[in-house]
Design an enzyme around this catalytic site. Structure first.
Site, PDB file in Angstrom:
ATOM      1  CE  LYS A 112      -2.428  -1.719   3.614  1.00  0.00           C
ATOM      2  NZ  LYS A 112      -2.216  -3.163   3.661  1.00  0.00           N
ATOM      3  CB  THR A 113       3.807   2.301   2.080  1.00  0.00           C
ATOM      4  OG1 THR A 113       3.097   1.894   3.233  1.00  0.00           O
ATOM      5  CG2 THR A 113       4.541   3.590   2.338  1.00  0.00           C
ATOM      6  CG  ASP A 120       0.374   2.624   7.119  1.00  0.00           C
ATOM      7  OD1 ASP A 120      -0.611   2.051   6.614  1.00  0.00           O
ATOM      8  OD2 ASP A 120       1.452   2.050   7.341  1.00  0.00           O
ATOM      9  CB  THR A 137      -4.924  -3.993   8.178  1.00  0.00           C
ATOM     10  OG1 THR A 137      -5.053  -3.301   9.418  1.00  0.00           O
ATOM     11  CG2 THR A 137      -3.488  -3.948   7.728  1.00  0.00           C
ATOM     12  NE  ARG A 146       6.067  -4.680   5.246  1.00  0.00           N
ATOM     13  CZ  ARG A 146       4.995  -4.113   5.823  1.00  0.00           C
ATOM     14  NH1 ARG A 146       4.368  -4.747   6.790  1.00  0.00           N
ATOM     15  NH2 ARG A 146       4.560  -2.953   5.411  1.00  0.00           N
TER      16      ARG A 146
END
Ligand code: ADE
Length: 362
Positions: free
Chosen positions: A88-89, A133, A182, A241
């Site tokens: 997302k980032t 975030d 999330t 990740r």
């Protein structure tokens, strides 16, 4: 209407993310710290062309970015939701790069006081992106400051005290807010409704993760065989990740113990040391499943009970462990709690005895 007093400007803003590196190792399946973020930053794709996966979403975003550029307008506010580690980032950074604008990154827990969000909003330049975030964790006051800022690009401010109080409307530059969460379900509807584009990020396929693994190995200047890349990809829980952290660990093994190449053998050795199995499960996941099987007869059991029994935070279980266990078909959500699937019994070496007819159906 949100009214903000001028006292809100009086202290320094500390809500923007620090990129200082605190050098310490974390489990591959944990949330990231500063050290991980530095590593992640060096391997983050910066453009749509280098960003692997999320193809449908990427294609839609390309059109939105192109249209915004043609109109010479900022992009609509965007909300990304989905499990942690799916990019997302990274996507927000890609959008900023493709739009040719700056990006300021923060997270909801850092926006505690009104002055935190006000300081950031007032520092934005026209067209810039503000990335928040964990946006489901915003407090109500901060959220209410954001409403007019998002909708009409202004802040309502008060100056003076009690009797002499004056209200003024402060214009803000037109900006784009990108929120990431999330837990889309925990966003208040007024906030959710202010996002023009809402998108869910999906787990990556093994093929996509294999590409991510090879790309990262290339950036780290480490050789990797096809088998080595596939082994890492299939144990990465559909999450780049995790795949990237595993590449880093496997590359340490390759350099120190072998001839510098990540082969299938090297990848397996690294995974074994990290206690990650072929499903990508780590110790926490296995403890959770075993506890559900041994103490609760496979469930259904409530998430709070599970968390208390294994000494983990409910949020870690919900955000980090559970989404992948559900996706992999190892647990199931029922109205009465979580239930272990026959697949998980098999995987952990338990007999399927005790399963009622109904539970063996899924
Ligand atoms: N690293 C993390 N996410 C990635 C992605 N989607 N594509 C390429 N490299 C990545």
């Amino acid at each position: 209407m949100s009214i903000i007093s001028d006292d809100d400007f009086l202290t320094e803003n500390t809500a923007l993310k620090s990129m200082d590196s605190a050098k310490k190792e974390t489990p591959v399946n944990s949330e990231s710290n500063d050290y991980d973020r530095n590593f992640e930053d060096t391997i983050r794709p910066k453009t749509f062309d280098t960003y692997i996966g999320q193809t449908a979403l990427k294609n839609n975003l390309k059109i939105s970015v192109e249209a915004a550029k043609l109109r010479e307008m900022p992009l609509d506010h965007l909300l990304f939701y989905g499990p942690p580690g799916l990019g997302k980032t990274t996507l927000a950074g890609v959008i900023a790069q493709e739009m040719g604008v700056g990006i300021k990154i923060t997270s909801a827990p850092a926006l505690e006081r009104p002055r935190d969000i006000i300081g950031i909003l007032m520092s934005l330049k026209a067209g810039e992106i503000l990335f928040i975030d964990e946006i489901h964790r915003l407090n109500r006051v901060t959220e209410e400051i954001l409403y007019p800022a998002m909708e009409d690009f202004y802040l309502d401010m008060t100056t003076g005290k009690s009797q002499t109080v004056k209200t003024m409307r402060l214009p803000l530059p037109k900006f784009t807010l990108i929120g990431a969460t999330t837990k889309a379900g925990e966003l208040s509807s007024p906030l959710r409704d202010r996002f023009g584009i809402v998108n869910r990020l999906e787990f990556y396929t093994k093929e996509e993760l294999t590409q991510v693994v090879k790309r990262t190995a290339g950036i780290l200047d480490i050789k990797i065989t096809d088998d080595g890349a596939e082994t890492i990809a299939s144990c990465s829980r559909g999450t780049p990740r995790i795949a990237n952290r595993l590449v880093k660990r496997a590359s340490d093994f390759a350099i120190v113990k072998y001839d510098g190449e990540i082969t299938e053998k090297v990848a397996h050795e690294a995974l074994e040391v990290l206690k990650i199995d072929k499903y990508g499960l780590d110790n926490t996941d296995r403890t959770l499943l075993k506890l559900m099987i041994e103490k609760f007869n496979g469930g259904p059991v409530g998430i709070e009970t599970i968390a208390a029994a294994i000494g983990e935070d409910v949020r870690t279980i919900e955000d980090v462990c559970e989404p992948y266990l559900l996706q992999a078909g190892l647990i199931q959500r029922t109205p009465r709690g979580r239930k272990v699937s026959p697949e998980a019994y098999r995987h952990l070496g338990y007999k399927l005895k005790g399963f009622s007819e109904q539970t063996t159906l899924f």
